[in-house]
Design an enzyme around this catalytic site. Structure first.
Site, PDB file in Angstrom:
ATOM      1  N   ARG A   1     -29.906  -2.887  99.904  1.00 29.33           N
ATOM      2  CA  ARG A   1     -31.202  -2.405  99.669  1.00 29.33           C
ATOM      3  C   ARG A   1     -32.051  -3.518  99.382  1.00 29.33           C
ATOM      4  O   ARG A   1     -32.818  -3.402  98.300  1.00 29.33           O
ATOM      5  CB  ARG A   1     -31.396  -1.452  98.366  1.00 29.33           C
ATOM      6  CG  ARG A   1     -30.272  -0.144  98.724  1.00 29.33           C
ATOM      7  CD  ARG A   1     -29.910   0.733  97.441  1.00 29.33           C
ATOM      8  NE  ARG A   1     -29.259   1.934  97.635  1.00 29.33           N
ATOM      9  CZ  ARG A   1     -29.023   2.876  96.783  1.00 29.33           C
ATOM     10  NH1 ARG A   1     -29.627   2.889  95.692  1.00 29.33           N
ATOM     11  NH2 ARG A   1     -28.410   3.967  97.213  1.00 29.33           N
TER      12      ARG A   1
ATOM     13  N   ASP B   1     -44.041   0.365  97.671  1.00 25.74           N
ATOM     14  CA  ASP B   1     -44.938   1.647  97.456  1.00 25.74           C
ATOM     15  C   ASP B   1     -45.702   2.126  98.832  1.00 25.74           C
ATOM     16  O   ASP B   1     -45.418   1.658  99.758  1.00 25.74           O
ATOM     17  CB  ASP B   1     -45.995   1.433  96.559  1.00 25.74           C
ATOM     18  CG  ASP B   1     -46.918   0.230  96.883  1.00 25.74           C
ATOM     19  OD1 ASP B   1     -47.132   0.055  97.970  1.00 25.74           O
ATOM     20  OD2 ASP B   1     -47.553  -0.500  95.912  1.00 25.74           O
TER      21      ASP B   1
ATOM     22  N   ASP C   1     -30.738  15.688 100.264  1.00 24.16           N
ATOM     23  CA  ASP C   1     -29.499  15.112  99.636  1.00 24.16           C
ATOM     24  C   ASP C   1     -28.599  15.956  98.954  1.00 24.16           C
ATOM     25  O   ASP C   1     -28.545  16.744  98.628  1.00 24.16           O
ATOM     26  CB  ASP C   1     -30.496  14.365  98.419  1.00 24.16           C
ATOM     27  CG  ASP C   1     -29.474  13.332  97.825  1.00 24.16           C
ATOM     28  OD1 ASP C   1     -28.922  12.519  98.375  1.00 24.16           O
ATOM     29  OD2 ASP C   1     -29.198  13.585  96.277  1.00 24.16           O
TER      30      ASP C   1
ATOM     31  N   ASP D   1     -24.247  -0.832  98.352  1.00 19.35           N
ATOM     32  CA  ASP D   1     -25.238  -0.736  97.464  1.00 19.35           C
ATOM     33  C   ASP D   1     -24.849  -1.393  96.230  1.00 19.35           C
ATOM     34  O   ASP D   1     -23.852  -1.309  95.712  1.00 19.35           O
ATOM     35  CB  ASP D   1     -25.292   0.690  97.133  1.00 19.35           C
ATOM     36  CG  ASP D   1     -26.096   1.149  96.124  1.00 19.35           C
ATOM     37  OD1 ASP D   1     -26.872   0.670  95.691  1.00 19.35           O
ATOM     38  OD2 ASP D   1     -25.744   2.272  95.482  1.00 19.35           O
TER      39      ASP D   1
ATOM     40  N   ASP E   1     -26.828   3.776 101.509  1.00 20.72           N
ATOM     41  CA  ASP E   1     -25.638   4.244 101.048  1.00 20.72           C
ATOM     42  C   ASP E   1     -24.238   3.520 101.727  1.00 20.72           C
ATOM     43  O   ASP E   1     -23.267   3.636 101.275  1.00 20.72           O
ATOM     44  CB  ASP E   1     -25.334   5.607 101.095  1.00 20.72           C
ATOM     45  CG  ASP E   1     -26.234   6.365  99.930  1.00 20.72           C
ATOM     46  OD1 ASP E   1     -26.484   5.889  98.902  1.00 20.72           O
ATOM     47  OD2 ASP E   1     -26.447   7.495 100.162  1.00 20.72           O
TER      48      ASP E   1
ATOM     49  N   GLU F   1     -27.617  15.798 104.462  1.00 23.48           N
ATOM     50  CA  GLU F   1     -26.491  14.785 104.175  1.00 23.48           C
ATOM     51  C   GLU F   1     -25.036  15.276 104.331  1.00 23.48           C
ATOM     52  O   GLU F   1     -24.909  16.158 103.277  1.00 23.48           O
ATOM     53  CB  GLU F   1     -26.889  13.933 103.037  1.00 23.48           C
ATOM     54  CG  GLU F   1     -26.013  12.535 102.627  1.00 23.48           C
ATOM     55  CD  GLU F   1     -25.928  12.458 101.203  1.00 23.48           C
ATOM     56  OE1 GLU F   1     -26.651  12.880 100.336  1.00 23.48           O
ATOM     57  OE2 GLU F   1     -25.403  11.135 101.005  1.00 23.48           O
TER      58      GLU F   1
ATOM     59  N   ASP G   1     -49.697  -2.392  96.717  1.00 24.64           N
ATOM     60  CA  ASP G   1     -50.630  -2.148  95.704  1.00 24.64           C
ATOM     61  C   ASP G   1     -49.888  -2.820  94.315  1.00 24.64           C
ATOM     62  O   ASP G   1     -49.229  -2.056  93.541  1.00 24.64           O
ATOM     63  CB  ASP G   1     -50.852  -0.729  95.331  1.00 24.64           C
ATOM     64  CG  ASP G   1     -51.905  -0.615  94.228  1.00 24.64           C
ATOM     65  OD1 ASP G   1     -52.151  -1.583  93.607  1.00 24.64           O
ATOM     66  OD2 ASP G   1     -52.258   0.657  93.709  1.00 24.64           O
TER      67      ASP G   1
HETATM   68 CA    CA Z   1     -46.636  -1.580  94.111  1.00 25.13          CA
END
Ligand code: CA
Length: 613
Positions: free
Chosen positions: A471, A172, A327, A467, A423, A356, A148
Site C-alpha cells: 500500500r 484524499d 467486503d 500488506d 490485500d 469479495e 488537500d
Molecule cells: Ca489530504
C-alpha cells in the site's frame, strides 16, 4: 465403450428463449455430443415430447480430468425437454435424466428426458451490460494523491515513506480529482475506491459512521464532484460496502458496550452473555479471529439490514455511483444481499454488485445476490504460474479452465481479474522484480475472459510485499515511473477496449505445450476473432500456423482462427526482438514474449499469407 462418467453440470437461461447446457465428460473420451431437444410438451394432440431438434455441442475447455461440452438451445416455447447422444467415434450412448442407455430413451419421453420447465430469464438477474467491458482501476485513497493538505489526519507521514499498518499519508478524494487526466489517458473506465466512510484507520474497513465521508478524504461535496468528474470522462465509480463488520467506534456498538442487554442495539452483534467484554479476550464475534476492533454485524437482523441497506441506497442516490464492491461478501447473510440487490438496482438498474471472495462463490452468483466477484482464485493461479513459476503451463491452463466452469458465462465475463490488490503482494514483487513476467501476465489478463483490473501504481512499476507494504504511496514524479511499462499498459487497455471480442467472445484453447511453454488461445465473437500467443517458456518458440489451424478445426471453429488477422499487439516490441525468423519467415516469439492477432470473417484467401505463418 463410451465412458459413463458424463454429467450435466449446468443448465441455465442465457436469454429470453435460450438455454445454455454444460455437459462434463471424461477427458479424451468423447468425439462428439449431440443434444436432441424440443418443447417438453408435444404439439396439440400428441401425448409426448417430440425432441425433434438436434444440435452439436462444442468442446469448450478441458481440465486435468474432464472435458466440458457447451451448447445454447433456442426455443420459442421456453419449455425444454432434451437428452444427449454421446459418441466416442465407435460407440454411441444416450444420456438423459434417467441415466445412460444404448438405445434412445424410452417413451414417454417427457418422463425420461432432462427438463427445463420454463425460462424465466430477466436482465435484472444478469450483471449490467457494461461490467464485461470494464477496465477497473483500484485506488486506496490514503495513498493515491494528497489534493488537500488541510484535511490531513494528525501524524501524517511524508509522502513516499515506507508504510506501516498505522501510517497515514494524507491522500484524499481531491487528490483523485486532480489526477483524473492521468486515469483518462491511461484509458481505464471503472474506478473502484476502498472505503471512504468515516473510520479511524488508514484503510477505513473499521467503519465508525456509514453516513459520513471520512473528513480526511473530503466530504459529500468532494465525493459528488469526484463522481461527476469521472462520469464526464466515461469512468464509472464503484465504492466499497463494508457490511460484514463495523468499527469499534460505531455508535450502535458503543451503545451496546455501555448498556449491555438494555441497549436496543445489543442484538445487532453476536454477543455472549449480558455485557460486552472488549480486548483480545472479547466475548463477541469479530471479523477474523481476535480482531476485536471489528465486531461482526448480524446481517440477518431486520434492523441491521434496514440501516445498512438504507445507507447504501442513500449513497447510491446522493452520489450517483455505479456499483458496490462487497467486503467479505461471502460471510454476510444471503438474504441481506437479496434485499440489497433489489433496492440498489431500484435506484440504479445498471449498478454493479461485485463480491469479495477468495474461493468458489457460485452460491452468491445465481442472479439474486452478486453479479460477479473479485477473482482471487484466478489471482492465485497467475501468481503461482507467471510470478513464482511453481506451476507448468498445462497445470495452469487446466486449473484456469476448471475455475471458468464454476460460473455462468455472463458472470465469468464480469468477474474482476486481479493480479494484485491492497490485500496481496504487488505482482511485480511476486515476479521477483522480473518485469517481463508481469508484462506477460498482463497480456493474458487483458485478453482472457473477465474484466482486467489494475491496482494503482502497478502500471508504473510500483513494488511491495504483503500488506502494509503493498500500500505504498503513488509517486507523482514521472522520473520515478517505469515509462516503458506504462506504455505497455496503455497499449493493452486500448487493445482490450477497441476490440469487443475480448469482452464478449468465447475463449478456446488451441495449443498448450509443456515442452516449449507455448499457450495459444482464440477469442471468437461472431465476425471477429483474436488469436493470443504467449510464450511462457525460457526459449524462443516458432509459431506454426498449421498447428493452430488443426486445433481450431478440432474444436469446431473450422477455418475461423486459421484465417490470419492483423498483428495488433506484441511484446517485446518488434524493434527489440525481430518477430520473424529470417530463414523460414515464420513468426518467432522470444521467451516471455506475446503476440495478439485480430481478424474478421470472412477473410479472403489471399490474406492467408499475412498470418503468423
Ligand atoms: Ca489530504
Amino acid at each position: 465403450m463410451v465412458n459413463r462418467h458424463a454429467i450435466q453440470l449446468k443448465a441455465y437461461p442465457c436469454g429470453q428463449n435460450r438455454l445454455k447446457v454444460v455437459l462434463r465428460c471424461a477427458r479424451g473420451d468423447i468425439k462428439s455430443v449431440i443434444v436432441n431437444y424440443g418443447d417438453r410438451y408435444g404439439p396439440p394432440g400428441a401425448d409426448d415430447a417430440q425432441l425433434d431438434r438436434r444440435m452439436k455441442l462444442y468442446p469448450a475447455v478441458e481440465d486435468d480430468l474432464y472435458q466440458y461440452w457447451v451448447g445454447e438451445l433456442e426455443l420459442e416455447a421456453r419449455r425444454f425437454g432434451y437428452c444427449f447422444l454421446l459418441d466416442d467415434g465407435q460407440d454411441k450412448l444416450w444420456y438423459s435424466e434417467t441415466g445412460f442407455s444404448l438405445c434412445r430413451p424410452p417413451k414417454p419421453l417427457w418422463r425420461s428426458c432432462f427438463e427445463y420447465p420454463y425460462l424465466w430469464w430477466s436482465e435484472a438477474d444478469e450483471p449490467p451490460a457494461w461490467a464485461r467491458e470494464a477496465v477497473v482501476y483500484q485506488i486506496f485513497p490514503d495513498r493515491f494523491a494528497n489534493g488537500d493538505p488541510k484535511n490531513d489526519p494528525p501524524g501524517t507521514r511524508p509522502w513516499g515513506e515506507r508504510p506501516t499498518s498505522r501510517s497515514f499519508f494524507g491522500g484524499d478524494l481531491q487528490g483523485i480529482i486532480d489526477h483524473l487526466d492521468y486515469l483518462g489517458e491511461l484509458g481505464i473506465n471503472c474506478l473502484y475506491l476502498t472505503p471512504i466512510f468515516r473510520a479511524p484507520s488508514n484503510h477505513k474497513y473499521d467503519t465508525e459512521d456509514y453516513l459520513e465521508i471520512d473528513p480526511a478524504f473530503g466530504d459529500k461535496r468532494t465525493a459528488r464532484a469526484l463522481v461527476e468528474a469521472c462520469h464526464a470522462k466515461g469512468i464509472r465509480v464503484v465504492l466499497d460496502a463494508v457490511f460484514n463488520h463495523c468499527g469499534y467506534n460505531f455508535a450502535p456498538f458503543q451503545d451496546a458496550v455501555r448498556r449491555g442487554r438494555r441497549s436496543p442495539y445489543f442484538d445487532w452483534f453476536f454477543i455472549q452473555g449480558e455485557h460486552i467484554r472488549t480486548g483480545p479476550d472479547c466475548n463477541y464475534e469479530t471479523f477474523a479471529t481476535g480482531v476485536w476492533s471489528m465486531p461482526k454485524l448480524r446481517t440477518d437482523h431486520p434492523a441491521v439490514r434496514e440501516y445498512l441497506i438504507g445507507a447504501a441506497e442513500l449513497w447510491t442516490r446522493e452520489l450517483g455511483i455505479d456499483g458496490w464492491r462487497l467486503d467479505v461478501g461471502n460471510e454476510v447473510h444471503p438474504e441481506f444481499w437479496r434485499e440489497f440487490r433489489r433496492r440498489i438496482r431500484a435506484v440504479n438498474p445498471e449498478a454493479l454488485i461485485i463480491g469479495e471472495a477468495w474461493h468458489e462463490a457460485s452460491a452468491f452468483l445465481q442472479g439474486d445476490q452478486m453479479d460477479a466477484v473479485m477473482n482471487y482464485p484466478w489471482q492465485h493461479l497467475c501468481e503461482e504460474f507467471f510470478g513464482r513459476r511453481t506451476m507448468d503451463v498445462r497445470t495452469f491452463v487446466e486449473a484456469l479452465n476448471r475455475q471458468r466452469m464454476w460460473y455462468r458465462e455472463s458472470v465469468a465475463a464480469a468477474c474482476w481479474n486481479i493480479l494484485d490488490s491492497h490485500d496481496c503482494m504487488r505482482f511485480l514483487t511476486a515476479c521477483g522484480g522480473e518485469k517481463a513476467r508481469l508484462k506477460l501476465a498482463t497480456v493474458f489478463q487483458f485478453t482472457t475472459i473477465g474484466a482486467p483490473y489494475i491496482f494503482y501504481g502497478t502500471e508504473i512499476g510500483l513494488t511491495g510485499g504483503e500488506d502494509p507494504d503493498c500500500r505504498r504511496c503513488m509517486p507523482w514524479d514521472p522520473e520515478e515511473w517505469d515509462q516503458e511499462l506504462l506504455t505497455h499498459y496503455k497499449r493493452l487497455i486500448r487493445l482490450r477496449r477497441e476490440h469487443r471480442v475480448f469482452a464478449h467472445g468465447r475463449q478456446v484453447d488451441l495449443v498448450v505445450e509443456e515442452e516449449t511453454g507455448l499457450y495459444a488461445f482464440a477469442r471468437v465473437d461472431g465476425s471477429e476473432y483474436a488469436l493470443v500467443c504467449l510464450n511462457t517458456g525460457d526459449r524462443p518458440v516458432v509459431l506454426d500456423q498449421t498447428t493452430f489451424r488443426k486445433a481450431a478445426e478440432e474444436r469446431g471453429l473450422g477455418g475461423v482462427v486459421a484465417r490470419p488477422g492483423i498483428l495488433a499487439f506484441q511484446t517485446p516490441s518488434r524493434e527489440s526482438c525481430g518477430l520473424r525468423d529470417p530463414e523460414s519467415g515464420k513468426v518467432i516469439l522470444p521467451p516471455l514474449g506475446a503476440a495478439v492477432w485480430i481478424g474478421g470473417l470472412p477473410a479472403s484467401e489471399e490474406s492467408l499469407a499475412k498470418g503468423p505463418e
